[in-house]
Design an enzyme around this catalytic site. Structure first.
Site, PDB file in Angstrom:
ATOM      1  N   GLY A 211     -78.252   5.084  30.354  1.00  0.00           N
ATOM      2  CA  GLY A 211     -78.591   3.791  29.770  1.00  0.00           C
ATOM      3  C   GLY A 211     -77.967   3.589  28.403  1.00  0.00           C
ATOM      4  O   GLY A 211     -76.993   4.264  28.050  1.00  0.00           O
TER       5      GLY A 211
ATOM      6  N   ASP B 130     -69.464  -0.993  26.598  1.00  0.00           N
ATOM      7  CA  ASP B 130     -68.298  -1.343  27.412  1.00  0.00           C
ATOM      8  C   ASP B 130     -67.671  -0.150  28.133  1.00  0.00           C
ATOM      9  O   ASP B 130     -66.990  -0.316  29.146  1.00  0.00           O
ATOM     10  CB  ASP B 130     -67.229  -2.028  26.539  1.00  0.00           C
TER      11      ASP B 130
ATOM     12  N   HIS C  76     -69.333   2.243  29.651  1.00  0.00           N
ATOM     13  CA  HIS C  76     -70.026   2.333  30.948  1.00  0.00           C
ATOM     14  C   HIS C  76     -69.558   1.210  31.881  1.00  0.00           C
ATOM     15  O   HIS C  76     -69.348   1.418  33.077  1.00  0.00           O
ATOM     16  CB  HIS C  76     -71.538   2.189  30.765  1.00  0.00           C
TER      17      HIS C  76
ATOM     18  N   SER D 227     -69.905   5.067  22.313  1.00  0.00           N
ATOM     19  CA  SER D 227     -70.947   6.031  22.652  1.00  0.00           C
ATOM     20  C   SER D 227     -72.300   5.394  22.392  1.00  0.00           C
ATOM     21  O   SER D 227     -72.449   4.611  21.441  1.00  0.00           O
ATOM     22  CB  SER D 227     -70.800   7.278  21.775  1.00  0.00           C
TER      23      SER D 227
END
Ligand code: PAF
Length: 286
Positions: free
Chosen positions: A31, A35, A37, A187
């Site tokens: 979660g 961007d 992910h 991150s």
């Protein structure tokens, strides 16, 4: 987007898709999506018929309980981002759903030297936890392709090894690191940097690009040492800057690696209480 909290419901849903001959791409996450992910979701959409994403902050991979407590949780925003990105299915399990057997016991994976060096040296047990949860997730989703980011370089090596050790029928697709305009690798932990540290954090990218520019001209060990000194001067507490060569999935340190081997610079450094990792491939590919 379908949302499942129970593994059996998700399995049943995906079985229907597989019966129709549809391919499944899987993006596991914890979660706090950014961007980076979403680029994995985009890559999965390009290659597979159905994209499954999971959000699960996995307690067994946190060697530091404070890091686990502080891990950002942004479920509502994550759901909006995944829906907008065209994710087909979100798996959102509880700890009890993922670990009905409890957290303490667990299978041990023999990752060899790979789990003892670099991240493994500073985060004892971390990769056993990653292996355990990814194994469980793969067992539930049974995807054709698994999408992970190069940002977590050593994690990608561990998952490659996991797939190899267990002969899992899935292909790992490693996608390039997404960076902010000033070079900082995206991150979930970046949001914990204050404004001054956020600006300072871009030095990591400068150190990596300086190494890339000097690679092959200066011994690797010298480049690593100089980078450690530079990061300390810039106010970081670096844990390691290493130029590593990959040999049969394991990590070695070589001053003159042969041209057919993958070589990368990997680093971890603390800044304002936040642990940042990054890497750059200098030769070959993951
Ligand atoms: O990279 C991550 O976010 C996690 O380590 C992963 C792969 C989702 C396993 O918990």
């Amino acid at each position: 987007m379908y949302l499942f909290k129970r593994r059996n419901d998700l399995r049943h849903h995906l079985e229907q898709a597989k019966l129709k001959g549809q391919t499944i791409g899987f993006v596991p996450t914890m979660g706090a999506l950014h961007d980076g992910h979403l680029s994995l979701v985009a890559a999965a959409k390009e290659k597979c018929d159905i994209v499954v994403c999971s959000i699960f902050v996995n307690p067994t991979q946190f060697n530091d309980p404070k890091d686990f407590e502080k891990y950002p949780i942004t479920i509502e925003q994550d759901i909006v981002k995944l829906t907008d990105a065209g994710t087909d299915v979100l798996f959102l399990p509880s700890v009890a759903e993922m670990y009905p057997e409890g957290l303490a016991s667990g299978k041990h994976y023999d990752f060899g030297n790979l789990e003892k060096v670099l991240e493994g040296e500073f985060r004892a047990g971390h990769f056993q936890g990653v292996g355990r949860v990814v194994h469980k997730l793969l067992d539930i989703v049974m995807p054709h392709q698994l999408f992970m980011g190069q940002k977590d370089f050593q994690q990608c090596l561990i998952i490659k090894e996991l797939i190899h050790l267990l002969a899992l029928p899935v292909q790992l697709v490693v996608c390039p690191t997404r960076r902010e305009a000033d070079g900082l690798a995206m991150s979930s932990r970046n949001v914990r940097l204050n404004a001054a540290h956020r600006q300072q954090a871009t030095d990591i990218f400068k150190v990596l690009t300086a190494i890339r520019d000097q690679f092959g001209k200066v011994p690797n060990s010298t480049l690593s040492k100089e980078a450690m000194t530079q990061l300390k001067k810039d106010g970081f507490e670096p844990e390691y800057v290493e130029i590593i060569t990959l040999r049969n999935g394991q990590v070695t340190r070589e001053d003159a690696p042969s041209a057919d081997k993958t070589v990368a610079v990997v680093l971890a450094a603390w800044l304002g209480g936040v642990r940042l990792i990054d890497n750059m491939i200098l030769q070959g590919q993951l």
